[in-house]
Scaffold this active site. Structure first.
Site, PDB file in Angstrom:
ATOM      1  N   GLY A  20       0.826  -1.194   0.000  1.00  0.00           N
ATOM      2  CA  GLY A  20       0.000   0.000   0.000  1.00  0.00           C
ATOM      3  C   GLY A  20       0.857   1.239   0.000  1.00  0.00           C
ATOM      4  O   GLY A  20       2.085   1.181  -0.139  1.00  0.00           O
ATOM      5  N   MET A  22       1.604   3.211   2.430  1.00  0.00           N
ATOM      6  CA  MET A  22       2.412   3.435   3.616  1.00  0.00           C
ATOM      7  C   MET A  22       3.377   2.299   3.907  1.00  0.00           C
ATOM      8  O   MET A  22       4.437   2.507   4.484  1.00  0.00           O
ATOM      9  CB  MET A  22       1.502   3.642   4.832  1.00  0.00           C
ATOM     10  CG  MET A  22       2.246   4.101   6.077  1.00  0.00           C
ATOM     11  SD  MET A  22       1.178   4.170   7.531  1.00  0.00           S
ATOM     12  CE  MET A  22       0.972   2.444   7.904  1.00  0.00           C
ATOM     13  N   ALA A  23       3.028   1.078   3.504  1.00  0.00           N
ATOM     14  CA  ALA A  23       3.834  -0.069   3.904  1.00  0.00           C
ATOM     15  C   ALA A  23       3.628  -1.234   2.946  1.00  0.00           C
ATOM     16  O   ALA A  23       2.692  -1.255   2.144  1.00  0.00           O
ATOM     17  CB  ALA A  23       3.475  -0.497   5.327  1.00  0.00           C
ATOM     18  N   THR A  24       4.532  -2.190   3.064  1.00  0.00           N
ATOM     19  CA  THR A  24       4.417  -3.462   2.371  1.00  0.00           C
ATOM     20  C   THR A  24       4.254  -4.561   3.416  1.00  0.00           C
ATOM     21  O   THR A  24       4.971  -4.574   4.413  1.00  0.00           O
ATOM     22  CB  THR A  24       5.668  -3.750   1.517  1.00  0.00           C
ATOM     23  OG1 THR A  24       5.802  -2.722   0.536  1.00  0.00           O
ATOM     24  CG2 THR A  24       5.549  -5.093   0.813  1.00  0.00           C
ATOM     25  N   VAL A  25       3.292  -5.449   3.211  1.00  0.00           N
ATOM     26  CA  VAL A  25       3.051  -6.533   4.151  1.00  0.00           C
ATOM     27  C   VAL A  25       3.724  -7.797   3.615  1.00  0.00           C
ATOM     28  O   VAL A  25       3.548  -8.155   2.447  1.00  0.00           O
ATOM     29  CB  VAL A  25       1.543  -6.779   4.364  1.00  0.00           C
ATOM     30  CG1 VAL A  25       1.325  -7.891   5.385  1.00  0.00           C
ATOM     31  CG2 VAL A  25       0.864  -5.503   4.817  1.00  0.00           C
ATOM     32  N   LYS A  43       4.230  -6.040   8.683  1.00  0.00           N
ATOM     33  CA  LYS A  43       4.068  -4.804   7.911  1.00  0.00           C
ATOM     34  C   LYS A  43       5.372  -4.017   7.978  1.00  0.00           C
ATOM     35  O   LYS A  43       5.821  -3.620   9.060  1.00  0.00           O
ATOM     36  CB  LYS A  43       2.910  -3.981   8.461  1.00  0.00           C
ATOM     37  CG  LYS A  43       2.712  -2.655   7.750  1.00  0.00           C
ATOM     38  CD  LYS A  43       1.386  -2.008   8.106  1.00  0.00           C
ATOM     39  CE  LYS A  43       0.244  -2.687   7.404  1.00  0.00           C
ATOM     40  NZ  LYS A  43      -1.016  -1.927   7.496  1.00  0.00           N
ATOM     41  N   ASP A 149      -9.032   5.235  11.604  1.00  0.00           N
ATOM     42  CA  ASP A 149      -8.903   4.936  10.173  1.00  0.00           C
ATOM     43  C   ASP A 149      -9.723   3.703   9.806  1.00  0.00           C
ATOM     44  O   ASP A 149      -9.273   2.855   9.044  1.00  0.00           O
ATOM     45  CB  ASP A 149      -7.428   4.733   9.814  1.00  0.00           C
ATOM     46  CG  ASP A 149      -7.188   4.748   8.307  1.00  0.00           C
ATOM     47  OD1 ASP A 149      -8.007   5.351   7.582  1.00  0.00           O
ATOM     48  OD2 ASP A 149      -6.195   4.149   7.854  1.00  0.00           O
TER      49      ASP A 149
END
Length: 465
Positions: A20, A22-25, A43, A149
């Site tokens: 995404g 903001m981050a990669t999972v 994450k 959120d």
């Protein structure tokens, strides 16, 4: 070419699960004794966020507070690790799919979400939120957790028919990135409550509002607020009156309208005061689907994707299982298609263990390994991990970090410092205005012209909503 493993805080990091803004999972594996296997989701924040010291501190504090939430409808936060300028959030791995992807799949197949399933997912979501809102520290003091959120992207619907809330402990820190450097809002405006947009403070009713949006969208099959740009969306959130779901979709039972619209009240005091009360109102309608029906719905929309991920998870688990597992971790590049593990040979002696044998991995070796595993082709030999953990704060277990109350106090001190600094700036500005020399008197204000008789009369115009 030798492929070096990536191990952080006692977890092995595998290939990408999702990504995404903001981050990669990633798939992850808790490194423990041979024969003990636990796959987790890790994450990994993108570099620009991990480089922000204030963000890292807030993210770490909030993540550890979120680890206090224990409820069947919440994906547990297991750990927060900061190492080598990288920030990782470790969560329980759930076999399932996000509500956002399920809604998208349903729309692409021209299928609507059955109202009974939408209601059941919303009830689970609300119970998860209530558990977070009621969470306490080790002294029994409220932690004051608000998700901030809530959206379909942060709701995971499992193959067991249970919906769970994701990403507690992330949203407060990421609230900082909803503001750009020039102070403009950005992010998921479509699920923000009016008080968030006005920056007048949030509480549990902010999450109730967002949960009501999630339910409305699941019932109707489209976004509640959807404009050509953020200005239009902002205007809709602040002024538009949401229509009742049954007015748009005939199969939506009318008893749901009052519940959804109460949750969507722009004024927080007119909403349900708690997530539990809204969940109870939905339960009283007796419209919620059962677990088996939800599980079948998930399978019909995302079964192929979930099974593919399950195969990857099985390979990760099998890579460290077996009665003959040695103290050295296996090389995943040597894993045959059957899933059985070929361990690299190493000399045995009565002396201290020798270094792991070097293992080369060719493209042919990786042909039978899922792409999700190829980015990290081996795990570290964990001999000596405890010794490293003693000297590396990033490897300490969760219990070795500050207590929840210490973290809350530290966050309170940060907020107080910001308030004091802001007050000092305002006071200095006022002093400058008072002491600034005025060489010329200000001109007298011009008299206001009398209102024209032809000016439009607004007395009877209805107020805008």
């Amino acid at each position: 070419m030798r492929s070096e493993p990536l191990v952080i805080g006692g977890y092995a990091l595998f290939g990408e699960l999702a990504s995404g803004g903001m981050a990669t999972v990633h798939y992850g594996r808790l490194l423990g004794e041979p024969g003990v296997s636990r796959v987790v989701a890790i994450k990994r924040l993108h570099a620009q966020f991990a480089a922000d010291e204030e963000f890292v501190e807030m993210f770490t504090d909030e993540g550890r507070i979120a680890s206090r939430i224990h409820h069947p409808n919440v994906v547990p936060t297991l750990d927060v690790v900061s190492k080598d300028s990288q920030l990782y959030l470790v969560m329980e791995y759930v076999h399932g799919e996000t509500l956002a992807r399920l809604l998208a799949s349903s729309k692409s197949k021209q299928r609507r979400v059955p109202p009974a399933i939408a209601v059941a997912v919303a009830i689970d979501l609300l119970h998860g939120l209530e558990a977070a809102h009621e969470a306490t520290d080790e002294r029994g003091q409220p932690l004051g957790i608000v998700h901030r959120d809530v959206s379909p992207h942060n709701v995971m619907v499992g193959t067991d028919g249970v919906a769970r809330v994701l990403d507690f402990g992330v949203a407060k820190a990421t609230g900082r990135i909803h503001l750009t450097r020039d102070g403009q809002l950005k992010g998921k405006l479509t699920h923000m409550a009016p008080e968030q947009l006005k920056n007048t403070g949030v509480d549990r009713r902010t999450d109730v509002y967002a949960a009501a949006i999630v339910l409305w969208e699941a019932l109707v099959g489209r976004a509640l607020f959807d404009g050509v740009n953020e200005a239009v969306v902002l205007s809709q959130v602040m002024h538009a009156i949401p229509p009742p779901p049954s007015g748009l979709m005939a199969d939506v039972p009318q008893p749901l309208d009052a519940i959804v619209l109460r949750g969507l009240e722009r004024t927080a005091s007119r909403r349900f005061p708690t997530a539990r009360e809204m969940a109870t109102a939905l339960e009283r309608t007796r419209l919620a689907a059962g677990r088996e029906e939800i599980a079948a719905w998930v399978e019909s929309l995302a079964g192929a994707r979930i099974r593919k991920r399950a195969e990857v998870v099985a390979r990760i688990e099998q890579a460290t299982m077996g009665d003959d597992a040695p103290s050295e971790w296996p090389t995943l590049g040597a894993m045959p298609a059957s899933g059985r593990v070929s361990y690299p040979s190493r000399a045995r002696s009565s002396s201290a263990p020798s270094a792991p044998a070097s293992t080369s991995t060719s493209t042919a070796d990786l042909a039978h390994v899922p792409a999700a595993l190829q980015s990290t082709s081996s795990l570290n030999d964990m001999a000596g991990f405890s010794a490293r953990a003693a000297s590396d704060p990033a490897l300490r277990p969760l219990s070795a970090h500050p207590s929840d109350s210490d973290i809350v106090n530290r966050a309170a001190r940060r907020r107080l410092a910001l308030v004091v600094a802001a007050g000092a700036v305002v006071g200095l500005a006022a002093l400058v205005v008072l002491l600034w020399p005025r060489d010329h008197p200000e001109p007298a204000a011009a008299a206001s012209p009398a209102p024209s008789a032809s000016a439009p009369h607004d007395a009877g115009r209805p107020a805008a909503h």
